[in-house]
Design a protein around this motif. Structure first.
Motif, short mmCIF file in Angstrom:
data_model
loop_
_atom_site.label_atom_id
_atom_site.label_comp_id
_atom_site.label_asym_id
_atom_site.label_seq_id
_atom_site.Cartn_x
_atom_site.Cartn_y
_atom_site.Cartn_z
N GLY A 274 0.83 -1.21 0.00
CA GLY A 274 0.00 0.00 0.00
C GLY A 274 0.86 1.26 0.00
N LEU A 275 1.90 1.23 0.85
CA LEU A 275 2.80 2.39 0.90
C LEU A 275 3.47 2.62 -0.45
CD1 LEU A 275 4.53 1.94 4.39
CD2 LEU A 275 3.04 3.81 3.69
N PHE A 276 3.88 1.52 -1.08
CA PHE A 276 4.52 1.62 -2.39
C PHE A 276 3.56 2.27 -3.40
CE2 PHE A 276 5.03 -0.29 -6.63
CZ PHE A 276 6.29 0.18 -6.95
N LEU A 277 2.31 1.82 -3.37
CA LEU A 277 1.33 2.37 -4.31
C LEU A 277 1.07 3.85 -4.05
CD1 LEU A 277 -1.26 -0.54 -4.64
CD2 LEU A 277 0.41 0.21 -6.32
N VAL A 278 0.99 4.18 -2.76
CA VAL A 278 0.75 5.59 -2.41
C VAL A 278 1.94 6.45 -2.87
CG1 VAL A 278 0.55 7.21 -0.48
CG2 VAL A 278 -0.80 5.11 -0.49
N GLY A 279 3.15 5.99 -2.51
CA GLY A 279 4.36 6.74 -2.89
C GLY A 279 4.49 6.83 -4.41
N GLY A 280 4.26 5.71 -5.07
CA GLY A 280 4.35 5.68 -6.53
C GLY A 280 3.32 6.60 -7.17
N GLY A 281 2.11 6.59 -6.59
CA GLY A 281 1.05 7.45 -7.10
C GLY A 281 1.42 8.92 -6.97
N ILE A 282 1.98 9.27 -5.81
CA ILE A 282 2.40 10.67 -5.59
C ILE A 282 3.46 11.06 -6.62
CG2 ILE A 282 3.64 12.19 -3.99
CD1 ILE A 282 2.28 10.64 -1.69
N MET A 283 4.43 10.16 -6.81
CA MET A 283 5.51 10.47 -7.76
C MET A 283 4.98 10.59 -9.18
SD MET A 283 8.52 8.09 -6.30
CE MET A 283 9.79 8.70 -7.36
N GLY A 284 4.11 9.67 -9.54
CA GLY A 284 3.53 9.69 -10.90
C GLY A 284 2.74 10.96 -11.14
#
Lengths: 331, 370
Positions: A274-284
């Motif tokens: 979940g953290l990865f998806l959140v972080g990745g989403g923010i970066m994207g």
């Protein structure tokens, strides 16, 4: 003597190439030194020439793939080095492939250890090598600095445009060099603590740490620079950024699988995903944002950095759990 | 025995590795090219000596016969120059009053050489921007905003010599890795007026000619070639079937550079029917830009607010373009004039692109001052 080259009689050597050679020498000596400390110098001696060749051609192939317009054809890219340039991501992929090939050929029994040493040496090499860009116009940022205070290193360097105007462009190469040196120190600390500390560290962790940190920061740096290498089919998707995302996603997958296989499933894994998806989403989203609102780069890159920290935290917390385990005893 | 052999092998391989490095390092140091050098490169074109002689003769005759007759001086930007002459700040002007524009058009009569301007007082002006202009001996540019079905940012350009209609690629060479904003390139090229081009690095279709040399061949787009007399020549998708045909076309028509976006909007003064096109989403409403030729060395550049390709085609046709061609749109679409964006850029943020087209003055104002 000139601005970009050392000239002696009819011999001229670009300063940038001299620095690249220093970077190469630093990488080789660091790798040999670390392998010597690990007591396995032989495979490093086999690996380095192979990595040099693979890294060299990997870097060239990627540059040809991304900037094919600069070459007549692939043959010219691989034979005529008076044109074109090199891409770092290709060099790293080449060096990793060289290590895998060496393992396949049974040239090493300790692939993780070899990769650890290579990663640490590579971080040092990149840190030194990036400085070579100071002598030409590559690896600069999109941001132009007009404040006199910022018109100096480490913020910006001067470039002269065809009209004779001086531009103070953000010195992305210098920032990368500094960050890679810090990554080198981190990786070296991890490696040395495994070698001389009481607790034996699992092999390959230094390599993973390097990949995660380097791949991660490249996502941000590549967004900043004005000469990113894009995929041929799409002029907006950067190879280095995709490399960074793949590296972090691979790390997450590898450490999740290892953990679940050994200790069983726990809530810790979906939390990391979940953290990865959140972080990745923010970066994207920030990449999308910066392409549309380039003038708000301080905000965009700050938030992107936060997103990266979240992503890396998600992976490194899984990695931390693995690294405490004892490595299998050496034969 | 075994340990001793391993030790020897280790030392041997290490020595071999270091020796290889010692051999490779000087080779690398000599051979590798440092990419895009800071020092600006000169262009790749061969210098046309006869044209330079002609220019020299004209200037000599003009000076020698000054007291007897009027021989207009011809000014030209050198073929191998990377940028135009420095614009004279005093030649810029702006106003909200159409009569001021009329006065400037009257002052540009010699440059216009009998050609009518598109602009007239009866247009449905849009109060988005002031009228603005630049006029010197070699170039007349004036800008206005107009309302039709949507808003249009219009720039009309008349130049004295074809060398003033130019294309700049970021990094000053084809395929260079840098991307810059339109305004950065406009400043670098000393443009009086700059517009986005085709963003050639973003796609792999179409034909790219730069400095008279075929750099990329592709047949899936309409192409707009600019010849050495400054005329726009159109070829349609699949018209030039092979690279050899493209080479022959470039040679026969003395092509200087080309644009590969499209579609062709107007040809021979007639609207082009475009049922389908490979890029550009014809029917969707986007910010669009287009270039048209109104006459000899006389051009119109338009950037629309959200419009279909058909809207901008109809407007270019209605303005009297003999030839018109679509340029890249969306966030790329932009005109730049007198140190600022003239058209409204999507998201109010310029995109980093690979190329622009621009019009520069050939009048050596700065050199004359010095």
């Amino acid at each position: 003597m000139s601005q970009i080259a050392f000239v002696w009689n009819d011999v001229s050597i670009y300063w940038s190439n001299l620095i690249l050679c220093c970077a190469l020498a630093a990488t080789i000596l660091a790798a040999l030194g670390l392998r010597l400390l690990q007591g396995k110098l032989a495979d490093a001696a086999l690996y380095l020439p192979l990595a040099l060749v693979f890294g060299f051609f990997g870097a060239r192939l990627q540059h040809w793939y991304c900037f094919y317009r600069q070459y007549e054809d692939l043959r010219q890219a691989l034979t005529d080095y008076s044109v074109g340039n090199f891409c770092l991501t290709g060099a790293i992929v080449g060096a990793i492939l060289a290590a895998l090939l060496l393992r396949l050929l049974r040239g090493t029994k300790d692939l993780p250890g070899l990769l650890d040493a290579a990663a640490c040496a590579g971080a040092l090499g990149i840190s030194v090598g990036k400085l070579s860009t100071a002598f030409y116009s590559g690896d600069r940022g999109k941001m132009l600095f007009e404040s006199a205070f910022l018109q100096r290193l480490p913020f910006a360097t001067a470039l002269t445009d065809p009209a004779g105007n001086t531009q103070w462009r953000s010195a992305v190469f210098f920032w990368e060099s500094l960050v890679c040196f810090v990554i080198f120190l981190f990786v070296l600390a991890l490696l040395l603590s495994g070698l001389v500390g009481k607790e034996k560290k699992r092999g390959g962790m230094a390599f993973w740490l390097f990949l995660l940190l380097f791949g991660g920061v490249e996502i941000i740096f590549d967004s900043m620079r004005y000469d990113s290498a894009f995929f041929r089919s799409n002029g907006f998707v950067s190879v280095a950024q995709v490399f960074g995302v793949l590296v972090i996603a691979s790390g997450l997958a590898v450490f999740s699988l290892q953990g679940i296989r050994q200790d069983g499933f726990s809530l810790s894994y979906p939390v990391s995903w979940g953290l990865f998806l959140v972080g990745g989403g923010i970066m994207g989203y920030m990449e999308y944002f910066i392409q549309r609102h380039g003038e708000r780069f301080v905000f965009a890159y700050s938030v992107m950095f936060l997103g990266l920290c979240v992503c890396l935290f998600a992976v490194i917390r899984l990695m931390q759990e693995r690294k405490a385990e004892a490595a299998p005893a050496d034969p | 025995m075994k340990a001793s052999f391993r030790k020897k092998l280790t030392v041997g391989l290490t020595a071999a590795g270091l020796a290889l490095t010692a051999v490779l390092a000087p080779i690398l140091a000599r051979q590798l090219h440092p990419g895009d050098a800071i020092v600006p490169e000169s262009g790749h074109r061969k210098v046309d000596l006869s044209a330079q002689m002609e220019l020299f003769a004209n200037h000599t005759a003009s000076a020698a016969l000054e007291d007897l007759t009027y021989v207009p001086k011809v000014y030209r930007i050198k073929e191998d120059a990377n940028c135009g002459m420095t614009p004279n700040p005093a030649c810029y002007g702006s106003s909200r009053d159409p009569s001021d524009v009329r006065a400037v058009i009257d002052a540009a009569a010699e440059l216009l050489d009998g050609q009518e301007t598109v602009w007239n007082e009866n247009m449905h002006f849009w109060d988005e921007k002031e009228f603005s202009w630049y006029l010197d001996e070699t170039i007349f540019v004036h800008n206005w905003t107009e309302l039709g079905d949507v808003g249009y940012y219009c720039s009309e350009i008349k130049i004295a010599d074809p060398s003033q209609f130019r294309r700049m690629l970021a990094g000053n060479s084809y395929g260079a890795s840098q991307e810059l904003t339109c305004s950065e390139m406009a400043e670098q090229s000393k443009a009086v007026l700059a517009s986005n081009g085709d963003f050639y690095m973003h796609r792999v279709y179409g034909i790219n000619v730069y400095n008279g040399r075929l750099c990329r061949y592709g047949k899936y787009l309409d192409n707009c070639f600019v010849d050495k007399d400054g005329n726009l020549l159109i070829t349609h998708l699949n018209e030039l079937q092979t690279e050899e045909e493209a080479e022959a076309f470039i040679e026969e028509n003395n092509v200087n550079f080309s644009l590969a976006f499209g579609p062709a909007l107007v040809e021979n003064g007639e609207r082009v029917v475009v049922p389908y096109y490979n890029i550009g989403e014809l029917n969707d409403e986007h910010i669009r830009s287009a270039i048209g030729q109104l006459g000899d060395l006389h051009y119109l550049i338009m950037v629309s607010t959200e419009a279909t390709v058909y809207s901008i085609r109809n407007v270019m046709h209605a303005k009297g373009c003999i030839t018109a061609y679509g340029l890249d749109g969306g966030q790329t679409a932009e005109t730049y004039f007198n140190g600022d964006k003239y058209s409204r850029v999507l998201y109010n943020s310029e995109r980093q692109v690979s190329d622009i087209i621009y019009f520069a003055t050939a009048y050596p104002y700065k050199e004359m001052q010095e």
